[in-house]
Structure formats: structure tokens, C-alpha cells
Motif scaffolding. Structure first.
Motif, mmCIF file in Angstrom:
data_model
loop_
_atom_site.group_PDB
_atom_site.id
_atom_site.type_symbol
_atom_site.label_atom_id
_atom_site.label_comp_id
_atom_site.label_asym_id
_atom_site.label_seq_id
_atom_site.Cartn_x
_atom_site.Cartn_y
_atom_site.Cartn_z
ATOM 1 N N ALA A 1 0.815 -1.219 0.000
ATOM 2 C CA ALA A 1 0.000 0.000 0.000
ATOM 3 C C ALA A 1 0.844 1.263 0.000
ATOM 4 O O ALA A 1 1.753 1.434 0.813
ATOM 5 C CB ALA A 1 -0.937 0.000 1.200
ATOM 6 N N ALA A 2 0.504 2.158 -0.920
ATOM 7 C CA ALA A 2 1.157 3.461 -1.016
ATOM 8 C C ALA A 2 0.304 4.515 -0.319
ATOM 9 O O ALA A 2 -0.902 4.346 -0.144
ATOM 10 C CB ALA A 2 1.350 3.837 -2.480
ATOM 11 N N SER A 3 0.945 5.617 0.074
ATOM 12 C CA SER A 3 0.174 6.705 0.683
ATOM 13 C C SER A 3 0.798 8.047 0.352
ATOM 14 O O SER A 3 1.992 8.159 0.064
ATOM 15 C CB SER A 3 0.088 6.536 2.208
ATOM 16 N N ALA A 4 -0.058 9.065 0.398
ATOM 17 C CA ALA A 4 0.357 10.449 0.183
ATOM 18 C C ALA A 4 -0.126 11.283 1.352
ATOM 19 O O ALA A 4 -1.310 11.255 1.690
ATOM 20 C CB ALA A 4 -0.227 10.983 -1.126
ATOM 21 N N ASN A 5 0.795 11.989 2.002
ATOM 22 C CA ASN A 5 0.446 12.939 3.049
ATOM 23 C C ASN A 5 0.435 14.326 2.395
ATOM 24 O O ASN A 5 1.487 14.934 2.197
ATOM 25 C CB ASN A 5 1.475 12.891 4.176
ATOM 26 N N LEU A 6 -0.742 14.802 2.033
ATOM 27 C CA LEU A 6 -0.856 15.965 1.167
ATOM 28 C C LEU A 6 -1.150 17.242 1.947
ATOM 29 O O LEU A 6 -1.981 17.255 2.857
ATOM 30 C CB LEU A 6 -1.975 15.745 0.145
ATOM 31 N N ASN A 7 -0.484 18.303 1.556
ATOM 32 C CA ASN A 7 -0.850 19.641 1.996
ATOM 33 C C ASN A 7 -1.752 20.223 0.907
ATOM 34 O O ASN A 7 -1.259 20.583 -0.171
ATOM 35 C CB ASN A 7 0.393 20.509 2.191
ATOM 36 N N PRO A 8 -3.064 20.278 1.122
ATOM 37 C CA PRO A 8 -4.002 20.597 0.040
ATOM 38 C C PRO A 8 -3.753 21.945 -0.623
ATOM 39 O O PRO A 8 -3.941 22.087 -1.831
ATOM 40 C CB PRO A 8 -5.368 20.563 0.741
ATOM 41 N N ASP A 9 -3.341 22.960 0.156
ATOM 42 C CA ASP A 9 -3.139 24.272 -0.452
ATOM 43 C C ASP A 9 -1.727 24.455 -0.987
ATOM 44 O O ASP A 9 -1.390 25.523 -1.510
ATOM 45 C CB ASP A 9 -3.487 25.382 0.543
ATOM 46 N N ARG A 10 -0.887 23.411 -0.847
ATOM 47 C CA ARG A 10 0.474 23.401 -1.403
ATOM 48 C C ARG A 10 1.367 24.513 -0.858
ATOM 49 O O ARG A 10 2.346 24.905 -1.490
ATOM 50 C CB ARG A 10 0.419 23.454 -2.936
ATOM 51 N N ARG A 11 1.065 25.001 0.313
ATOM 52 C CA ARG A 11 1.938 26.002 0.946
ATOM 53 C C ARG A 11 3.184 25.349 1.516
ATOM 54 O O ARG A 11 4.204 25.997 1.689
ATOM 55 C CB ARG A 11 1.178 26.731 2.062
ATOM 56 N N PHE A 12 3.086 24.077 1.831
ATOM 57 C CA PHE A 12 4.211 23.337 2.391
ATOM 58 C C PHE A 12 4.380 22.038 1.613
ATOM 59 O O PHE A 12 3.444 21.573 0.953
ATOM 60 C CB PHE A 12 3.973 23.042 3.876
ATOM 61 N N PRO A 13 5.546 21.421 1.669
ATOM 62 C CA PRO A 13 5.760 20.173 0.912
ATOM 63 C C PRO A 13 4.850 19.053 1.403
ATOM 64 O O PRO A 13 4.494 18.989 2.583
ATOM 65 C CB PRO A 13 7.233 19.844 1.188
ATOM 66 N N SER B 1 4.151 4.796 -3.911
ATOM 67 C CA SER B 1 4.087 6.129 -3.318
ATOM 68 C C SER B 1 4.738 7.157 -4.232
ATOM 69 O O SER B 1 4.301 8.310 -4.317
ATOM 70 C CB SER B 1 4.769 6.132 -1.950
ATOM 71 N N ALA B 2 5.794 6.737 -4.930
ATOM 72 C CA ALA B 2 6.421 7.632 -5.907
ATOM 73 C C ALA B 2 5.461 7.959 -7.042
ATOM 74 O O ALA B 2 5.445 9.080 -7.562
ATOM 75 C CB ALA B 2 7.698 6.992 -6.457
ATOM 76 N N ALA B 3 4.623 6.989 -7.426
ATOM 77 C CA ALA B 3 3.614 7.256 -8.450
ATOM 78 C C ALA B 3 2.610 8.300 -7.963
ATOM 79 O O ALA B 3 2.187 9.183 -8.721
ATOM 80 C CB ALA B 3 2.895 5.961 -8.831
ATOM 81 N N LEU B 4 2.242 8.225 -6.694
ATOM 82 C CA LEU B 4 1.349 9.238 -6.127
ATOM 83 C C LEU B 4 2.011 10.614 -6.138
ATOM 84 O O LEU B 4 1.350 11.636 -6.352
ATOM 85 C CB LEU B 4 0.956 8.859 -4.697
ATOM 86 N N MET B 5 3.311 10.654 -5.905
ATOM 87 C CA MET B 5 4.037 11.919 -5.963
ATOM 88 C C MET B 5 4.011 12.498 -7.376
ATOM 89 O O MET B 5 3.811 13.704 -7.570
ATOM 90 C CB MET B 5 5.483 11.728 -5.498
ATOM 91 N N LEU B 6 4.173 11.635 -8.371
ATOM 92 C CA LEU B 6 4.096 12.094 -9.757
ATOM 93 C C LEU B 6 2.704 12.646 -10.068
ATOM 94 O O LEU B 6 2.564 13.663 -10.762
ATOM 95 C CB LEU B 6 4.443 10.950 -10.706
ATOM 96 N N ASP B 7 1.667 11.986 -9.564
ATOM 97 C CA ASP B 7 0.310 12.518 -9.723
ATOM 98 C C ASP B 7 0.208 13.919 -9.131
ATOM 99 O O ASP B 7 -0.378 14.826 -9.731
ATOM 100 C CB ASP B 7 -0.704 11.605 -9.022
ATOM 101 N N HIS B 8 0.773 14.095 -7.946
ATOM 102 C CA HIS B 8 0.727 15.386 -7.255
ATOM 103 C C HIS B 8 1.431 16.466 -8.071
ATOM 104 O O HIS B 8 1.040 17.632 -8.052
ATOM 105 C CB HIS B 8 1.380 15.238 -5.876
ATOM 106 N N PHE B 9 2.472 16.076 -8.785
ATOM 107 C CA PHE B 9 3.205 17.021 -9.632
ATOM 108 C C PHE B 9 2.505 17.292 -10.960
ATOM 109 O O PHE B 9 2.990 18.070 -11.784
ATOM 110 C CB PHE B 9 4.607 16.485 -9.921
ATOM 111 N N GLY B 10 1.386 16.615 -11.209
ATOM 112 C CA GLY B 10 0.678 16.790 -12.461
ATOM 113 C C GLY B 10 1.213 15.930 -13.585
ATOM 114 O O GLY B 10 0.898 16.151 -14.755
#
Length: 248
Positions: free
Chosen positions: A158-170, A197-206
Motif C-alpha cells: 500500500a502506497a500513501s500520500a500525506n498531502l498539503n491541500p493548499d500546497r503552501r508546504f511540501p 508512493s512515488a507514483a502518487l508523488m508524480l500525480d501530485h506534480f501533475g
């Protein structure tokens, strides 16, 4: 919770039913807010008391719920399941329920349900095909995400992303499982959770296409039977990584 080809799930239903759902976890307040304390130890052995106070804010509940609804709109099954325990936690979880009902009114195109956490645990096992996006408080989602990854075959998947929704912080991307010092350095760890999890990071980067390529490489590896011991294989960590890279 993604079910990979070549990996046997403990769920018989997974053999012939497409299963794929996401757990969205409130990760900044709830039961892990750190409020409370230990007191009265000075009264002697057996007299100490501890208070562990959950924190639910209307703003925090709404933020995570809107994220869940926006995510559901992007999926084939447009449904959000809210996990609650308002029959026993009459303040924080009742606020959670009220905010969910209010937010849901802004998403008439998304199907909703509110399920008690104990019933949701059973639903993960008995009726997982009815799930798409599951939104839950810090503690409830912590437990359910581990259950979901175990149902997929292993906590190592299982992968996970700890997201800052407003992208003010990493944001931070990591596998759901914790550390495993008992197998460190032995080549036994399953790397799929970390790679996913790296794939989720790529999603976050667009970078959706690149993320898809990573996921397809993972699936090609598991489908080929290259599996670590936690999912019934004999492959070493490095062999799985090399296979994923080769399929990329």
C-alpha cells in the motif's frame, strides 16, 4: 486499495470481482491531536490518570471531506463513504456527521453513505466492491488503511500520500507500513508500497502519464510472478526493483 495481478488476496471475492478503493485520512487533528496528559501519579501506584482528547474542527472536517468528494468525481464510481462513530462519540463525531451532510449537499452528482467504523470494518471484508472513496478521521482511517492493504495481500503493497491541500508546504509520500528493523538489510522487504508512493508523488506534480507508467511497471512485475516473501514469493527486494525498472 489496489489489487495487483499475480498476488493472491485473502478475499475470495477478489478472484472474480474488480476491487479498487481509496482511504482519505484526516491527518492533522482528530484522535491524534496530542491533547491531554497524565496526572495524579503523585498519589501513588494505581492512582495515575490519563486524558487523551480528540480534536474535531468544522474547518478540518470540511477540508478533508471536500478533498474526498473532489477525488470521487475523478473516479469511475462517484461515491464517498464517511466513517463515523457518532453513536458513541456524541460530540466530535456528531460534528463530523453534520459537516459531511452539509458538504454532500454541494456534490449532488456524488453518491454518499455514512457508516459506523465497526460496520465499515466488516464492509471492507464482506462488500468491498461497494467502496470507492472512504473518508475517515485520523484513527479510524489509520486502522482501515492497514486493513485494506492486508486485504490486497500485504501491508508492503500500500502506497500513501500525506498531502498539503493548499500546497503552501511540501507533501510527503511513503508506504502505508512502518519500519521493519527485524528484516532490515536482508533483501526481504516489499518495495512496491514505496514505488507506488512515488507514483502518487508524480500525480501530485501533475505528471499523470508518468505515474501511470510506474503503476503499469509494478503490475507487469507482479503479473510475472516476481514476488517478495510477504506475498508468497521468493524474490529479493532488489530483484523486484530491477524488474520494475526494466518494465519502465
Amino acid at each position: 486499495m489496489h489489487f495487483h495481478p499475480g498476488i493472491t488476496s485473502p478475499l475470495r471475492k477478489a478472484d472474480d470481482t474488480p476491487l479498487d478503493w481509496v482511504v482519505v485520512r484526516e491527518n492533522s487533528e482528530g484522535e491524534y491531536a496530542g491533547l491531554g496528559g497524565r496526572n495524579l501519579a503523585g498519589r501513588g501506584p494505581g492512582n495515575e490518570m490519563a486524558l487523551q482528547t480528540s480534536l474535531f474542527t468544522e474547518k478540518g472536517c470540511e477540508r478533508i471531506m471536500r478533498f474526498a468528494f473532489d477525488l470521487a468525481r475523478q473516479r469511475d464510481r462517484k461515491k464517498v463513504s464517511s466513517v463515523t462513530k457518532s453513536n458513541a462519540q456524541q460530540y466530535g463525531m456528531v460534528l463530523w456527521d453534520e459537516v459531511f451532510q452539509r458538504v454532500a449537499a454541494d456534490y449532488p452528482d456524488v453518491e454518499t453513505e455514512s457508516v459506523l467504523v465497526d460496520a465499515m470494518s466488516a464492509k471492507f471484508v464482506l462488500h468491498p466492491e461497494d467502496l470507492s472513496v472512504v473518508v475517515a478521521s485520523n484513527l479510524n482511517a489509520d486502522i482501515l488503511s492497514d486493513l485494506g492493504s492486508a486485504l490486497a495481500g500485504s501491508l508492503g503493497l500500500a502506497a500513501s500520500a500525506n498531502l498539503n491541500p493548499d500546497r503552501r508546504f511540501p507533501s510527503m509520500f511513503e508506504p502505508v507500513h512502518g519500519s521493519a528493523p527485524d528484516i532490515a538489510g536482508q533483501g526481504l522487504a516489499n518495495p512496491i508500497g514505496a514505488i507506488g508512493s512515488a507514483a502518487l508523488m508524480l500525480d501530485h506534480f501533475g505528471l499523470a502519464d508518468e505515474a501511470t507508467r510506474v503503476r503499469e511497471a509494478i503490475e507487469a512485475t507482479t503479473a510475472a510472478g516476481l514476488l517478495t516473501p510477504d506475498v508468497g514469493g521468493t524474490a529479493r527486494t532488489g530483484q523486484v526493483v530491477e524488474s520494475v525498472l526494466a518494465h519502465l
